[in-house]
Design a protein around this motif. Sequence first.
Motif, PDB file in Angstrom:
ATOM      1  N   ASN A   1       0.829  -1.211   0.000  1.00  0.00           N
ATOM      2  CA  ASN A   1       0.000   0.000   0.000  1.00  0.00           C
ATOM      3  C   ASN A   1       0.857   1.252   0.000  1.00  0.00           C
ATOM      4  OD1 ASN A   1      -2.511  -1.249  -0.039  1.00  0.00           O
ATOM      5  ND2 ASN A   1      -2.726  -1.253   2.179  1.00  0.00           N
ATOM      6  N   LEU A   2       1.914   1.267   0.806  1.00  0.00           N
ATOM      7  CA  LEU A   2       2.761   2.454   0.909  1.00  0.00           C
ATOM      8  C   LEU A   2       3.519   2.744  -0.382  1.00  0.00           C
ATOM      9  CD1 LEU A   2       4.099   2.072   4.549  1.00  0.00           C
ATOM     10  CD2 LEU A   2       2.323   3.622   3.724  1.00  0.00           C
ATOM     11  N   GLU A   3       3.629   1.757  -1.263  1.00  0.00           N
ATOM     12  CA  GLU A   3       4.256   1.968  -2.574  1.00  0.00           C
ATOM     13  C   GLU A   3       3.325   2.716  -3.525  1.00  0.00           C
ATOM     14  OE1 GLU A   3       7.363   1.097  -3.923  1.00  0.00           O
ATOM     15  OE2 GLU A   3       7.878   0.821  -1.817  1.00  0.00           O
ATOM     16  N   SER A   4       2.044   2.781  -3.198  1.00  0.00           N
ATOM     17  CA  SER A   4       1.033   3.359  -4.076  1.00  0.00           C
ATOM     18  C   SER A   4       0.826   4.848  -3.787  1.00  0.00           C
ATOM     19  CB  SER A   4      -0.286   2.607  -3.888  1.00  0.00           C
ATOM     20  OG  SER A   4      -1.369   3.344  -4.416  1.00  0.00           O
ATOM     21  N   ASP A   5       1.034   5.688  -4.794  1.00  0.00           N
ATOM     22  CA  ASP A   5       0.789   7.129  -4.634  1.00  0.00           C
ATOM     23  C   ASP A   5      -0.658   7.382  -4.236  1.00  0.00           C
ATOM     24  OD1 ASP A   5       3.386   7.855  -5.338  1.00  0.00           O
ATOM     25  OD2 ASP A   5       2.891   7.995  -7.471  1.00  0.00           O
ATOM     26  N   LYS A   6      -1.577   6.623  -4.848  1.00  0.00           N
ATOM     27  CA  LYS A   6      -3.004   6.790  -4.574  1.00  0.00           C
ATOM     28  C   LYS A   6      -3.312   6.499  -3.099  1.00  0.00           C
ATOM     29  CE  LYS A   6      -7.493   5.300  -6.373  1.00  0.00           C
ATOM     30  NZ  LYS A   6      -8.176   4.445  -7.333  1.00  0.00           N
ATOM     31  N   TYR A   7      -2.718   5.451  -2.570  1.00  0.00           N
ATOM     32  CA  TYR A   7      -2.924   5.090  -1.160  1.00  0.00           C
ATOM     33  C   TYR A   7      -2.352   6.169  -0.244  1.00  0.00           C
ATOM     34  CZ  TYR A   7      -2.570   2.611   3.292  1.00  0.00           C
ATOM     35  OH  TYR A   7      -2.667   2.260   4.612  1.00  0.00           O
ATOM     36  N   ARG A   8      -1.135   6.623  -0.508  1.00  0.00           N
ATOM     37  CA  ARG A   8      -0.496   7.617   0.358  1.00  0.00           C
ATOM     38  C   ARG A   8      -1.237   8.947   0.352  1.00  0.00           C
ATOM     39  NH1 ARG A   8       4.109   5.780  -2.179  1.00  0.00           N
ATOM     40  NH2 ARG A   8       4.418   7.808  -3.134  1.00  0.00           N
ATOM     41  N   ALA A   9      -1.949   9.257  -0.744  1.00  0.00           N
ATOM     42  CA  ALA A   9      -2.657  10.532  -0.863  1.00  0.00           C
ATOM     43  C   ALA A   9      -4.064  10.479  -0.272  1.00  0.00           C
ATOM     44  CB  ALA A   9      -2.736  10.943  -2.333  1.00  0.00           C
ATOM     45  N   ARG A  10      -4.542   9.284   0.095  1.00  0.00           N
ATOM     46  CA  ARG A  10      -5.907   9.131   0.599  1.00  0.00           C
ATOM     47  C   ARG A  10      -5.986   9.537   2.077  1.00  0.00           C
ATOM     48  NH1 ARG A  10      -7.269   3.382  -0.229  1.00  0.00           N
ATOM     49  NH2 ARG A  10      -6.750   3.110   1.955  1.00  0.00           N
ATOM     50  N   PHE A  11      -7.086  10.174   2.465  1.00  0.00           N
ATOM     51  CA  PHE A  11      -7.304  10.575   3.856  1.00  0.00           C
ATOM     52  C   PHE A  11      -7.248   9.357   4.770  1.00  0.00           C
ATOM     53  CE2 PHE A  11     -10.140  10.923   7.490  1.00  0.00           C
ATOM     54  CZ  PHE A  11      -9.664  12.055   8.112  1.00  0.00           C
ATOM     55  N   LYS A  12      -6.577   9.498   5.921  1.00  0.00           N
ATOM     56  CA  LYS A  12      -6.471   8.393   6.885  1.00  0.00           C
ATOM     57  C   LYS A  12      -6.600   8.913   8.306  1.00  0.00           C
ATOM     58  CE  LYS A  12      -3.415   5.788   3.934  1.00  0.00           C
ATOM     59  NZ  LYS A  12      -3.536   6.821   2.909  1.00  0.00           N
ATOM     60  N   ARG A  13      -7.411   8.252   9.106  1.00  0.00           N
ATOM     61  CA  ARG A  13      -7.541   8.600  10.525  1.00  0.00           C
ATOM     62  C   ARG A  13      -6.284   8.234  11.307  1.00  0.00           C
ATOM     63  NH1 ARG A  13     -13.632   8.006  12.451  1.00  0.00           N
ATOM     64  NH2 ARG A  13     -14.627   8.438  10.476  1.00  0.00           N
ATOM     65  N   CYS A  14      -5.519   7.264  10.833  1.00  0.00           N
ATOM     66  CA  CYS A  14      -4.334   6.826  11.575  1.00  0.00           C
ATOM     67  C   CYS A  14      -3.260   7.896  11.627  1.00  0.00           C
ATOM     68  CB  CYS A  14      -3.763   5.537  10.960  1.00  0.00           C
ATOM     69  SG  CYS A  14      -3.117   5.708   9.296  1.00  0.00           S
ATOM     70  N   PHE A  15      -3.504   9.033  10.930  1.00  0.00           N
ATOM     71  CA  PHE A  15      -2.600  10.174  10.961  1.00  0.00           C
ATOM     72  C   PHE A  15      -2.478  10.733  12.378  1.00  0.00           C
ATOM     73  CE2 PHE A  15      -0.694  14.013   9.167  1.00  0.00           C
ATOM     74  CZ  PHE A  15      -1.006  14.966  10.099  1.00  0.00           C
ATOM     75  N   GLU A  16      -3.562  10.628  13.161  1.00  0.00           N
ATOM     76  CA  GLU A  16      -3.562  11.238  14.488  1.00  0.00           C
ATOM     77  C   GLU A  16      -2.466  10.645  15.363  1.00  0.00           C
ATOM     78  OE1 GLU A  16      -5.329  13.812  14.965  1.00  0.00           O
ATOM     79  OE2 GLU A  16      -6.478  13.585  13.124  1.00  0.00           O
ATOM     80  N   PRO A  17      -1.693  11.478  16.054  1.00  0.00           N
ATOM     81  CA  PRO A  17      -0.619  10.954  16.927  1.00  0.00           C
ATOM     82  C   PRO A  17      -1.202  10.136  18.070  1.00  0.00           C
ATOM     83  CG  PRO A  17      -0.495  13.361  16.700  1.00  0.00           C
ATOM     84  CD  PRO A  17      -1.758  12.915  16.034  1.00  0.00           C
ATOM     85  N   GLU A  18      -0.452   9.160  18.534  1.00  0.00           N
ATOM     86  CA  GLU A  18      -0.891   8.357  19.669  1.00  0.00           C
ATOM     87  C   GLU A  18      -0.864   9.193  20.933  1.00  0.00           C
ATOM     88  OE1 GLU A  18       1.903   5.146  19.349  1.00  0.00           O
ATOM     89  OE2 GLU A  18       0.450   3.916  18.300  1.00  0.00           O
ATOM     90  N   ALA A  19      -1.820   8.977  21.795  1.00  0.00           N
ATOM     91  CA  ALA A  19      -1.907   9.770  23.043  1.00  0.00           C
ATOM     92  C   ALA A  19      -0.966   9.203  24.093  1.00  0.00           C
ATOM     93  CB  ALA A  19      -3.324   9.736  23.564  1.00  0.00           C
TER      94      ALA A  19
END
Length: 63
Positions: free
Chosen positions: A45-63
């Motif tokens: 997935n990380l090799e895919s430009d389309k995947y990397r450009a898609r919105f992701k909730r996992c962006f949020e830093p861990e608390a």
Amino acid sequence: MRKNCNSCQHLEWVDGEHESDTGFTCNKRHEQMWAAGREQELLDNLESDKYRARFKRCFEPEA
């Protein structure tokens, strides 16, 4: 700001010793995906430009 891999502090480019271990990795999700037997899915997935450009909730830093 659009939250995706391209603006994520957890995404890292790794220069491995071989072509097979060189590429993007996610320092936040890699361990859990590996434990679930899905490491290759994440790396593909990380090799895919389309995947990397898609919105992701996992962006949020861990608390």
